[in-house]
Design an enzyme around this catalytic site. Structure first.
Site, PDB file in Angstrom:
ATOM      1  CG  HIS A  78      46.036  20.226  -5.052  1.00  0.00           C
ATOM      2  ND1 HIS A  78      46.882  19.439  -4.303  1.00  0.00           N
ATOM      3  CD2 HIS A  78      46.343  19.988  -6.337  1.00  0.00           C
ATOM      4  CE1 HIS A  78      47.681  18.772  -5.132  1.00  0.00           C
ATOM      5  NE2 HIS A  78      47.363  19.085  -6.373  1.00  0.00           N
ATOM      6  CB  CYS A  79      40.150  24.567  -5.515  1.00  0.00           C
ATOM      7  SG  CYS A  79      38.537  25.114  -4.989  1.00  0.00           S
ATOM      8  CE  LYS A  80      41.794  19.731   0.639  1.00  0.00           C
ATOM      9  NZ  LYS A  80      42.370  18.442   0.405  1.00  0.00           N
ATOM     10  CG  PHE A  83      35.279  25.106 -10.152  1.00  0.00           C
ATOM     11  CD1 PHE A  83      35.582  25.246  -8.796  1.00  0.00           C
ATOM     12  CD2 PHE A  83      36.209  25.534 -11.078  1.00  0.00           C
ATOM     13  CE1 PHE A  83      36.800  25.793  -8.384  1.00  0.00           C
ATOM     14  CE2 PHE A  83      37.427  26.081 -10.675  1.00  0.00           C
ATOM     15  CZ  PHE A  83      37.728  26.204  -9.331  1.00  0.00           C
ATOM     16  CG  HIS A  97      43.619  15.434 -10.437  1.00  0.00           C
ATOM     17  ND1 HIS A  97      43.000  15.434  -9.209  1.00  0.00           N
ATOM     18  CD2 HIS A  97      43.682  14.139 -10.828  1.00  0.00           C
ATOM     19  CE1 HIS A  97      42.707  14.186  -8.887  1.00  0.00           C
ATOM     20  NE2 HIS A  97      43.110  13.390  -9.848  1.00  0.00           N
ATOM     21  N   GLY A 106      39.590  11.889  -8.293  1.00  0.00           N
ATOM     22  CA  GLY A 106      39.010  12.138  -6.973  1.00  0.00           C
ATOM     23  C   GLY A 106      40.048  12.218  -5.869  1.00  0.00           C
ATOM     24  CG  ASP A 132      39.619  15.068 -10.277  1.00  0.00           C
ATOM     25  OD1 ASP A 132      39.754  16.296 -10.256  1.00  0.00           O
ATOM     26  OD2 ASP A 132      39.592  14.368  -9.252  1.00  0.00           O
ATOM     27  CE  LYS A 191      37.170  14.409   4.252  1.00  0.00           C
ATOM     28  NZ  LYS A 191      36.678  15.715   4.679  1.00  0.00           N
TER      29      LYS A 191
HETATM   30  O1  0FX Z   1      45.223  19.293  -1.761  1.00  0.00           O
HETATM   31  P1  0FX Z   1      45.371  17.834  -1.778  1.00  0.00           P
HETATM   32  O2  0FX Z   1      46.686  17.387  -2.213  1.00  0.00           O
HETATM   33  O3  0FX Z   1      44.332  17.166  -2.830  1.00  0.00           O
HETATM   34  C1  0FX Z   1      43.005  16.725  -2.554  1.00  0.00           C
HETATM   35  C2  0FX Z   1      42.574  15.600  -3.512  1.00  0.00           C
HETATM   36  O4  0FX Z   1      43.464  14.502  -3.460  1.00  0.00           O
HETATM   37  C3  0FX Z   1      42.487  16.068  -4.929  1.00  0.00           C
HETATM   38  O5  0FX Z   1      42.030  15.052  -5.775  1.00  0.00           O
HETATM   39  C4  0FX Z   1      41.555  17.262  -5.003  1.00  0.00           C
HETATM   40  N1  0FX Z   1      41.532  17.763  -6.340  1.00  0.00           N
HETATM   41  C5  0FX Z   1      42.009  18.307  -4.007  1.00  0.00           C
HETATM   42  C6  0FX Z   1      41.042  19.410  -3.957  1.00  0.00           C
HETATM   43  O6  0FX Z   1      42.111  17.771  -2.679  1.00  0.00           O
HETATM   44  O7  0FX Z   1      44.943  17.302  -0.384  1.00  0.00           O
HETATM   45  P2  0FX Z   1      45.590  17.492   1.060  1.00  0.00           P
HETATM   46  O8  0FX Z   1      46.607  18.585   1.098  1.00  0.00           O
HETATM   47  O9  0FX Z   1      44.480  17.534   2.008  1.00  0.00           O
HETATM   48  O10 0FX Z   1      46.362  16.130   1.232  1.00  0.00           O
HETATM   49  C7  0FX Z   1      47.596  15.864   0.608  1.00  0.00           C
HETATM   50  C8  0FX Z   1      47.998  14.438   0.880  1.00  0.00           C
HETATM   51  O11 0FX Z   1      48.153  14.258   2.285  1.00  0.00           O
HETATM   52  C9  0FX Z   1      46.957  13.411   0.452  1.00  0.00           C
HETATM   53  O12 0FX Z   1      47.162  12.994  -0.893  1.00  0.00           O
HETATM   54  C10 0FX Z   1      47.185  12.290   1.422  1.00  0.00           C
HETATM   55  C11 0FX Z   1      47.725  12.985   2.671  1.00  0.00           C
HETATM   56  N2  0FX Z   1      46.714  13.083   3.729  1.00  0.00           N
HETATM   57  C12 0FX Z   1      45.942  14.203   3.872  1.00  0.00           C
HETATM   58  C13 0FX Z   1      44.988  14.272   4.862  1.00  0.00           C
HETATM   59  C14 0FX Z   1      44.116  15.504   5.030  1.00  0.00           C
HETATM   60  C15 0FX Z   1      46.547  12.004   4.559  1.00  0.00           C
HETATM   61  O13 0FX Z   1      47.248  10.978   4.396  1.00  0.00           O
HETATM   62  N3  0FX Z   1      45.601  12.070   5.547  1.00  0.00           N
HETATM   63  C16 0FX Z   1      44.800  13.145   5.730  1.00  0.00           C
HETATM   64  O14 0FX Z   1      43.957  13.158   6.654  1.00  0.00           O
END
Ligand code: 0FX
Length: 247
Positions: A78-80, A83, A97, A106, A132, A191
């Protein structure tokens, strides 16, 4: 334990849960050296004292040549950051992923799986130049129940990501894993697709099922996602749903 093909590994992650899990899972490998990095903007992770490892900021776009010269293998947990194609063609890069590739590639896959009924789950795959997309090392579906919110599914998906890593890390590090190409190109959400979903149209006519699906897809712990705009004050009013299945 056989000799490792990939002894110097870089993990780039913006997710503390996965960093902790990777550290635990990789600590048993003799001769393995793992460094950890996160996005520059992720100040919380750089300052997180609960992590068992030091996590340095990295700008992949600027530093990829140095990454290629130093490491045998790079994991994105889950790197934002995306690459660059030049990097993934010169060093093996593997993505963990939170979606069941190639469906809902995505952004926030489980949110879109609730809405379009495509499978949710987790995938470990080689990174190619598309999002992905690369050859799949392992994937597992996670069931979506009618009472699940985004957070319920995401928590199960994260656990499956760790399970898949635990099962496949030895083969990955020893370089003898097999891959399968995704059966189709699938679909991608960005996004901005998520941001559009969050803006509720109070005049939209939908079935009750579709309304509940939309609200549970946008209900995730404390995140303020779905909203409508109050006509009198012009202020956004955030909406969450609570679902409780009888015992
Ligand atoms: O780290 P991550 O779980 O994953 C995201 C993408 O979904 C993924 O496809 C990509 N490879 C990765 C780099 O970034 O994201 P997170 O920790 O920001 O969010 C986790 C979950 O939290 C998300 O699936 C839905 C929820 N969320 C997150 C944010 C920031 C929300 O519901 N609202 C938000 O504003």
């Amino acid at each position: 334990m056989e000799k490792l093909k990939f002894g110097k590994v870089l993990v780039i992650s913006d997710n503390p849960f996965l960093i902790k899990a990777f550290h635990r899972l990789s600590s048993g490998f003799m001769g393995l050296s793992v460094s950890y990095a996160c996005s520059k903007s992720n100040a919380a992770l750089q300052a997180d004292t609960t992590l068992p490892v030091k996590v340095d900021a990295i700008e992949v776009k600027k530093q990829w040549e140095s990454i290629v010269s130093q490491y045998h293998l790079v994991f994105s947990l889950h790197c934002k950051q995306l690459f660059p194609a030049e990097m993934v063609s010169r060093v093996k890069c593997i993505n963990v992923h939170p979606g069941y590739n190639p469906y809902n590639r995505g952004w926030f896959p489980q949110v879109f799986s609730i809405l379009n009924k495509l499978p949710a789950g987790a995938t470990i795959h080689e990174i190619d130049e598309n999002l992905d997309h690369g050859p799949i090392i392992a994937r597992r579906e996670v069931k979506i129940n009618s009472w699940d919110t985004s957070a319920d599914i995401y928590n199960r998906v994260q656990q499956v990501e760790v399970d898949l890593l635990e099962e496949h890390l030895p083969a990955i590090l020893q370089g003898y894993y097999q891959t399968n190409l995704p059966e189709q190109e699938g679909n991608i959400n960005l996004k901005r697709d998520f941001n559009e979903l969050c803006n509720l149209d109070l005049n939209e006519t939908v079935t009750m099922g579709a309304a509940i699906d939309k609200l549970r897809a946008l209900t995730h712990g404390n995140y303020a996602n779905a909203y409508y705009t109050d006509a009198e004050t012009g202020k956004r009013v955030f909406v969450k749903i609570m679902l409780e299945k009888e015992e």
